[in-house]
Design an enzyme around this catalytic site. Structure first.
Site, PDB file in Angstrom:
ATOM      1  N   ARG A 226       0.816  -1.225   0.000  1.00 53.30           N
ATOM      2  CA  ARG A 226       0.000   0.000   0.000  1.00 53.30           C
ATOM      3  C   ARG A 226       0.841   1.262   0.000  1.00 53.30           C
ATOM      4  O   ARG A 226       0.359   2.329  -0.373  1.00 53.30           O
ATOM      5  CB  ARG A 226      -1.006  -0.046   1.172  1.00 53.30           C
ATOM      6  CG  ARG A 226      -2.209  -0.910   0.832  1.00 53.30           C
ATOM      7  CD  ARG A 226      -2.991  -1.293   2.045  1.00 53.30           C
ATOM      8  NE  ARG A 226      -2.350  -2.410   2.733  1.00 53.30           N
ATOM      9  CZ  ARG A 226      -2.479  -2.678   4.008  1.00 53.30           C
ATOM     10  NH1 ARG A 226      -3.216  -1.914   4.760  1.00 53.30           N
ATOM     11  NH2 ARG A 226      -1.874  -3.709   4.537  1.00 53.30           N
TER      12      ARG A 226
ATOM     13  N   GLU B  15       3.179  -5.151  13.098  1.00 54.12           N
ATOM     14  CA  GLU B  15       2.055  -5.225  14.028  1.00 54.12           C
ATOM     15  C   GLU B  15       1.421  -6.608  14.096  1.00 54.12           C
ATOM     16  O   GLU B  15       1.125  -7.100  15.162  1.00 54.12           O
ATOM     17  CB  GLU B  15       0.979  -4.166  13.726  1.00 54.12           C
ATOM     18  CG  GLU B  15       0.056  -4.023  14.932  1.00 54.12           C
ATOM     19  CD  GLU B  15      -1.206  -3.216  14.694  1.00 54.12           C
ATOM     20  OE1 GLU B  15      -1.460  -2.748  13.591  1.00 54.12           O
ATOM     21  OE2 GLU B  15      -1.963  -3.084  15.670  1.00 54.12           O
TER      22      GLU B  15
HETATM   23  P1  AMP Z   1       4.473  -1.588  11.582  1.00 54.81           P
HETATM   24  O1  AMP Z   1       5.771  -2.091  11.053  1.00 54.81           O
HETATM   25  O2  AMP Z   1       4.005  -2.330  12.794  1.00 54.81           O
HETATM   26  O3  AMP Z   1       4.513  -0.095  11.759  1.00 54.81           O
HETATM   27  O4  AMP Z   1       3.360  -1.916  10.500  1.00 54.81           O
HETATM   28  C1  AMP Z   1       3.198  -1.116   9.354  1.00 54.81           C
HETATM   29  C2  AMP Z   1       2.859  -1.974   8.161  1.00 54.81           C
HETATM   30  O5  AMP Z   1       1.855  -2.933   8.433  1.00 54.81           O
HETATM   31  C3  AMP Z   1       2.316  -1.092   7.048  1.00 54.81           C
HETATM   32  O6  AMP Z   1       2.919  -1.504   5.823  1.00 54.81           O
HETATM   33  C4  AMP Z   1       0.819  -1.316   7.061  1.00 54.81           C
HETATM   34  O7  AMP Z   1       0.346  -1.514   5.746  1.00 54.81           O
HETATM   35  C5  AMP Z   1       0.595  -2.564   7.906  1.00 54.81           C
HETATM   36  N1  AMP Z   1      -0.277  -2.346   9.079  1.00 54.81           N
HETATM   37  C6  AMP Z   1       0.086  -2.495  10.376  1.00 54.81           C
HETATM   38  N2  AMP Z   1      -0.945  -2.290  11.194  1.00 54.81           N
HETATM   39  C7  AMP Z   1      -1.989  -1.972  10.397  1.00 54.81           C
HETATM   40  C8  AMP Z   1      -3.365  -1.614  10.663  1.00 54.81           C
HETATM   41  N3  AMP Z   1      -3.846  -1.569  11.908  1.00 54.81           N
HETATM   42  N4  AMP Z   1      -4.153  -1.355   9.603  1.00 54.81           N
HETATM   43  C9  AMP Z   1      -3.664  -1.415   8.334  1.00 54.81           C
HETATM   44  N5  AMP Z   1      -2.399  -1.737   8.035  1.00 54.81           N
HETATM   45  C10 AMP Z   1      -1.562  -2.009   9.041  1.00 54.81           C
END
Ligand code: AMP
Length: 180
Positions: free
Chosen positions: A61, A98
């Site tokens: 995305r 996440e």
């Molecule tokens: P992080 O590395 O934990 O910051 O996760 C970010 C990545 O995971 C991004 O590429 C997002 O597309 C996806 N992501 C993580 N949490 C979510 C969420 N609650 N909703 C949508 N996409 C998420």
């Protein structure tokens, strides 16, 4: 369209893709021409960091916002892709984010030592994804000068995580929407 109207088009889906995750679905926003155009225009205005060479978007995305922003700011676009998607000599970094684990790769030839790169993704959650890409840029001798996200989920303290794992400063992390 205002930031408030854009924010209202983001749907929060509970327990997707797994229990406990509040998934931010940007699909309704992207399919609305006015909302998508306004989102890109607002993001472009928020990017105060002017001194950078190329934008690096994160699979998948991050490509949507990253390529539109690159077009708007007249910058080149580089893909940070998941495993097994890019040909040639690669730099790779494994990380947990996440709700899962992944490996991101960059083509070594795309990064020029000393050049300045701006990372873009859709959501900042724990910050591990952006930190992984910043580390990849550094491995190749490039300089990561900032990170731009469409949505930040502040309760996950991703910003703090990025500050502790990269050379970025607080003001180098730009989020258009906080607490969607
Ligand atoms: P992080 O590395 O934990 O910051 O996760 C970010 C990545 O995971 C991004 O590429 C997002 O597309 C996806 N992501 C993580 N949490 C979510 C969420 N609650 N909703 C949508 N996409 C998420």
């Amino acid at each position: 369209m205002t930031l408030k109207q854009i924010t209202q088009l983001i749907e929060t889906i509970p327990d997707f893709p797994q229990q406990g995750i509040q998934f931010k679905d940007i699909s309704p926003l992207l399919s609305n021409a006015e909302a998508f155009a306004s989102a890109i225009n607002l993001l472009a205005r928020r990017v105060k960091i002017k001194d950078f060479d190329e934008i690096i978007g994160i699979d998948a995305r991050g490509f949507i916002f990253g390529s539109a922003l690159a077009y708007k700011l007249k910058k080149g676009f580089i893909m940070a892709r998941k495993e097994d998607k890019l040909p040639g000599e690669l730099l790779s970094q494994s990380y947990s984010y996440e709700y899962s684990q992944a490996k991101l790769t960059l083509q070594k030839k795309r990064i020029t030592p000393g050049k300045k790169y701006l990372i873009i993704d859709d959501v900042l959650a724990t910050g591990s994804t952006i930190s992984a890409v910043a580390q990849l840029i550094g491995q190749a001798g490039g300089v990561c000068v900032g990170a731009v996200v469409f949505i930040e989920l502040p309760f996950l303290k991703g910003r703090k995580n990025i500050l502790s794992q990269t050379k970025l400063q607080r003001e180098d992390i730009i989020a258009l929407i906080r607490n969607a």
